[in-house]
Design a protein around this motif. Sequence first.
Motif, PDB file in Angstrom:
ATOM      1  N   SER A 232       0.855  -1.190   0.000  1.00  0.00           N
ATOM      2  CA  SER A 232       0.000   0.000   0.000  1.00  0.00           C
ATOM      3  C   SER A 232       0.884   1.230   0.000  1.00  0.00           C
ATOM      4  O   SER A 232       1.747   1.373   0.872  1.00  0.00           O
ATOM      5  N   SER A 233       0.697   2.100  -0.993  1.00  0.00           N
ATOM      6  CA  SER A 233       1.447   3.351  -1.098  1.00  0.00           C
ATOM      7  C   SER A 233       0.478   4.503  -0.892  1.00  0.00           C
ATOM      8  O   SER A 233      -0.558   4.574  -1.553  1.00  0.00           O
ATOM      9  N   ILE A 234       0.816   5.383   0.052  1.00  0.00           N
ATOM     10  CA  ILE A 234      -0.114   6.445   0.451  1.00  0.00           C
ATOM     11  C   ILE A 234       0.598   7.780   0.413  1.00  0.00           C
ATOM     12  O   ILE A 234       1.699   7.909   0.959  1.00  0.00           O
ATOM     13  N   THR A 235      -0.029   8.772  -0.210  1.00  0.00           N
ATOM     14  CA  THR A 235       0.448  10.152  -0.058  1.00  0.00           C
ATOM     15  C   THR A 235      -0.718  11.108  -0.202  1.00  0.00           C
ATOM     16  O   THR A 235      -1.683  10.810  -0.908  1.00  0.00           O
ATOM     17  N   LEU A 236      -0.619  12.254   0.480  1.00  0.00           N
ATOM     18  CA  LEU A 236      -1.570  13.347   0.280  1.00  0.00           C
ATOM     19  C   LEU A 236      -0.898  14.466  -0.512  1.00  0.00           C
ATOM     20  O   LEU A 236      -1.385  15.590  -0.547  1.00  0.00           O
ATOM     21  N   GLY A 237       0.223  14.129  -1.170  1.00  0.00           N
ATOM     22  CA  GLY A 237       0.973  15.117  -1.933  1.00  0.00           C
ATOM     23  C   GLY A 237       0.964  14.857  -3.425  1.00  0.00           C
ATOM     24  O   GLY A 237       1.814  15.372  -4.147  1.00  0.00           O
ATOM     25  N   ALA A 238      -0.005  14.058  -3.904  1.00  0.00           N
ATOM     26  CA  ALA A 238      -0.090  13.806  -5.348  1.00  0.00           C
ATOM     27  C   ALA A 238      -0.609  15.052  -6.063  1.00  0.00           C
ATOM     28  O   ALA A 238      -1.200  15.941  -5.444  1.00  0.00           O
ATOM     29  N   ALA A 239      -0.389  15.106  -7.378  1.00  0.00           N
ATOM     30  CA  ALA A 239      -0.846  16.251  -8.164  1.00  0.00           C
ATOM     31  C   ALA A 239      -2.360  16.313  -8.228  1.00  0.00           C
ATOM     32  O   ALA A 239      -2.955  17.378  -8.348  1.00  0.00           O
ATOM     33  N   ASN A 240      -2.998  15.133  -8.177  1.00  0.00           N
ATOM     34  CA  ASN A 240      -4.466  15.072  -8.147  1.00  0.00           C
ATOM     35  C   ASN A 240      -4.849  13.845  -7.325  1.00  0.00           C
ATOM     36  O   ASN A 240      -3.976  13.207  -6.726  1.00  0.00           O
ATOM     37  N   ASP A 241      -6.139  13.526  -7.285  1.00  0.00           N
ATOM     38  CA  ASP A 241      -6.612  12.421  -6.443  1.00  0.00           C
ATOM     39  C   ASP A 241      -6.837  11.180  -7.288  1.00  0.00           C
ATOM     40  O   ASP A 241      -7.697  11.193  -8.189  1.00  0.00           O
ATOM     41  N   THR A 242      -6.090  10.111  -7.000  1.00  0.00           N
ATOM     42  CA  THR A 242      -6.384   8.824  -7.639  1.00  0.00           C
ATOM     43  C   THR A 242      -6.252   7.703  -6.610  1.00  0.00           C
ATOM     44  O   THR A 242      -5.424   7.771  -5.696  1.00  0.00           O
ATOM     45  N   SER A 243      -7.095   6.688  -6.768  1.00  0.00           N
ATOM     46  CA  SER A 243      -6.920   5.418  -6.042  1.00  0.00           C
ATOM     47  C   SER A 243      -6.776   4.342  -7.110  1.00  0.00           C
ATOM     48  O   SER A 243      -7.480   4.371  -8.115  1.00  0.00           O
ATOM     49  N   ARG A 244      -5.838   3.418  -6.883  1.00  0.00           N
ATOM     50  CA  ARG A 244      -5.668   2.355  -7.862  1.00  0.00           C
ATOM     51  C   ARG A 244      -5.451   1.013  -7.144  1.00  0.00           C
ATOM     52  O   ARG A 244      -4.719   0.940  -6.163  1.00  0.00           O
ATOM     53  N   PHE A 245      -6.143   0.001  -7.627  1.00  0.00           N
ATOM     54  CA  PHE A 245      -5.981  -1.359  -7.097  1.00  0.00           C
ATOM     55  C   PHE A 245      -5.538  -2.276  -8.223  1.00  0.00           C
ATOM     56  O   PHE A 245      -6.043  -2.165  -9.349  1.00  0.00           O
ATOM     57  N   ARG A 246      -4.635  -3.183  -7.911  1.00  0.00           N
ATOM     58  CA  ARG A 246      -4.288  -4.238  -8.872  1.00  0.00           C
ATOM     59  C   ARG A 246      -4.209  -5.540  -8.078  1.00  0.00           C
ATOM     60  O   ARG A 246      -3.471  -5.628  -7.091  1.00  0.00           O
ATOM     61  N   PHE A 247      -5.019  -6.493  -8.450  1.00  0.00           N
ATOM     62  CA  PHE A 247      -5.018  -7.810  -7.804  1.00  0.00           C
ATOM     63  C   PHE A 247      -4.547  -8.836  -8.826  1.00  0.00           C
ATOM     64  O   PHE A 247      -5.146  -8.937  -9.917  1.00  0.00           O
ATOM     65  N   CYS A 248      -3.496  -9.589  -8.493  1.00  0.00           N
ATOM     66  CA  CYS A 248      -3.065 -10.688  -9.366  1.00  0.00           C
ATOM     67  C   CYS A 248      -3.381 -12.003  -8.679  1.00  0.00           C
ATOM     68  O   CYS A 248      -2.853 -12.293  -7.585  1.00  0.00           O
ATOM     69  N   PHE A 249      -4.263 -12.764  -9.297  1.00  0.00           N
ATOM     70  CA  PHE A 249      -4.591 -14.114  -8.841  1.00  0.00           C
ATOM     71  C   PHE A 249      -3.927 -15.093  -9.814  1.00  0.00           C
ATOM     72  O   PHE A 249      -3.442 -14.700 -10.884  1.00  0.00           O
ATOM     73  N   GLU A 250      -3.967 -16.367  -9.434  1.00  0.00           N
ATOM     74  CA  GLU A 250      -3.408 -17.420 -10.278  1.00  0.00           C
ATOM     75  C   GLU A 250      -3.914 -17.325 -11.737  1.00  0.00           C
ATOM     76  O   GLU A 250      -3.135 -17.450 -12.676  1.00  0.00           O
ATOM     77  N   ASN A 251      -5.207 -17.059 -11.899  1.00  0.00           N
ATOM     78  CA  ASN A 251      -5.808 -17.085 -13.242  1.00  0.00           C
ATOM     79  C   ASN A 251      -6.436 -15.767 -13.667  1.00  0.00           C
ATOM     80  O   ASN A 251      -7.165 -15.726 -14.653  1.00  0.00           O
ATOM     81  N   LEU A 252      -6.215 -14.713 -12.896  1.00  0.00           N
ATOM     82  CA  LEU A 252      -6.913 -13.457 -13.183  1.00  0.00           C
ATOM     83  C   LEU A 252      -6.099 -12.275 -12.688  1.00  0.00           C
ATOM     84  O   LEU A 252      -5.584 -12.297 -11.560  1.00  0.00           O
ATOM     85  N   THR A 253      -5.993 -11.246 -13.521  1.00  0.00           N
ATOM     86  CA  THR A 253      -5.473  -9.962 -13.055  1.00  0.00           C
ATOM     87  C   THR A 253      -6.601  -8.939 -13.172  1.00  0.00           C
ATOM     88  O   THR A 253      -7.215  -8.801 -14.239  1.00  0.00           O
ATOM     89  N   ALA A 254      -6.886  -8.277 -12.045  1.00  0.00           N
ATOM     90  CA  ALA A 254      -7.968  -7.288 -12.001  1.00  0.00           C
ATOM     91  C   ALA A 254      -7.354  -5.940 -11.682  1.00  0.00           C
ATOM     92  O   ALA A 254      -6.606  -5.810 -10.709  1.00  0.00           O
ATOM     93  N   GLU A 255      -7.642  -4.953 -12.514  1.00  0.00           N
ATOM     94  CA  GLU A 255      -7.066  -3.622 -12.302  1.00  0.00           C
ATOM     95  C   GLU A 255      -8.164  -2.586 -12.317  1.00  0.00           C
ATOM     96  O   GLU A 255      -9.000  -2.554 -13.219  1.00  0.00           O
ATOM     97  N   SER A 256      -8.130  -1.725 -11.297  1.00  0.00           N
ATOM     98  CA  SER A 256      -9.197  -0.727 -11.152  1.00  0.00           C
ATOM     99  C   SER A 256      -8.993   0.444 -12.094  1.00  0.00           C
ATOM    100  O   SER A 256      -7.936   0.609 -12.698  1.00  0.00           O
ATOM    101  N   ASP A 257     -10.000   1.279 -12.139  1.00  0.00           N
ATOM    102  CA  ASP A 257      -9.895   2.610 -12.724  1.00  0.00           C
ATOM    103  C   ASP A 257      -9.102   3.474 -11.731  1.00  0.00           C
ATOM    104  O   ASP A 257      -8.534   2.944 -10.767  1.00  0.00           O
TER     105      ASP A 257
END
Length: 361
Positions: A232-257
């Motif tokens: 988990s990487s956290i900052t309140l100093g980004a240029a704008n607001d984004t949240s991003r998730f990436r989950f890698c499973f054995e048979n699936l990679t799921a990536e958020s907006d």
Amino acid sequence: MIRVAIIGAGIGREHLRAYLQLPDDYVVPVLCDLDAARAAEVIVNERADPAVTHVTSDFDAVLARDDIDLIDICLPPHLHFDISMTALQAGKHVVCEKPLVSSLRDADALIAAAEAAGRVLTPVFQYRYGPEIAKLRALIDAGFAGKPLVASIETHWRRDADYYDNPWRGTWQGEQGGAVLGHAIHNHDLLCAILGPIKRLSAFTATRVNKIEVEDCAAISFEMESGALATSSITLGAANDTSRFRFCFENLTAESDLLPYTPAAGTWTFTTRNRDQAALDAFLAGQPAPPLGFVGFFAALAQALQNNGTDAVVAMDGRRSLELVSAIYESARNGRMIDLPLGANAALYNGWLPEKTGFLE
Ligand SMILES: NC(=O)c1ccc[n+]([C@@H]2O[C@H](COP(=O)([O-])OP(=O)(O)OC[C@H]3O[C@@H](n4cnc5c(N)ncnc54)[C@H](O)[C@@H]3O)[C@@H](O)[C@H]2O)c1
């Protein structure tokens, strides 16, 4: 019909908006704020019916009303414990904004009080609700994912001096913590909602963006009980607001907006590994789109209060989020890996506020 009093007209505005979208489940007879003008403005701008939703600044009078079933606490964090306890002891169900309270000790006391009163205590974690998270859960449940391997979370938001121009923000006493407690708490809840409990963690925290007492940057590593690893990487100093998730499973990679506050919205990509992508896409096309954010949260709560569903956030989810906060602060302060779960003998069980607080130069 569940009759609600919202206490606090800041984020309480968005709670009201959600209740108004669930008219078969909820009615809101009261919006209470010490700043009655702020509450009155919310009623007007959210187009609530002033004949139904009355404004008051008298919390004791709200509690004394026997036509209120649920007290929805949208107050600054340092008030959560006392007001939640008072409401439970008055026989009300309680929804309490995050962070539920400021120590594992207080969480355990509130959970015991809720059990003794036979009332529901629900911390607010609305990020879990919405179409894209529902798709991910459905893929996991239907066997498309397989063994979880790794996950990464980014909570990269922007907060400037004007955000801290509020007496309770940025201080240990008022806010009770920094970005780990107040901002990434939702994304960490979502991590656990998808991958299950955390076994141990190691963390760094720093104050590098604004002139505040509490941390505004963090880097955390988790080992989940399943064996999966997460960061988990956290900052309140980004240029704008984004949240991003990436989950890698054995048979699936799921990536958020990249949507910061509604990670269950937008468009996720779900890519299969060594499986039939067309079959996965066809499965996803048949999935329903449940309501997003606060509407989804309160819809699930209504089902739970009517003994008709198990998707609601429960009090132990609030405790788990605070267990994580306690472990992160302990790890960052002492340079140690911390094993979970944390019980009454944990170093920060009674609270994580540093003994000395003050601005960090
Ligand atoms: N779930 C989320 O996404 C989310 C988003 C923002 C804030 N929050 C949480 O919501 C809580 C409130 O945050 P906020 O941004 O709305 O704060 P805020 O300061 O904007 O609003 C709090 C309101 O509470 C009122 N108040 C204070 N003491 C009171 C009392 N004793 N009785 C009645 N009213 C009282 C104040 O007048 C103020 O209007 C915090 O715990 C915060 O962490 C959650």
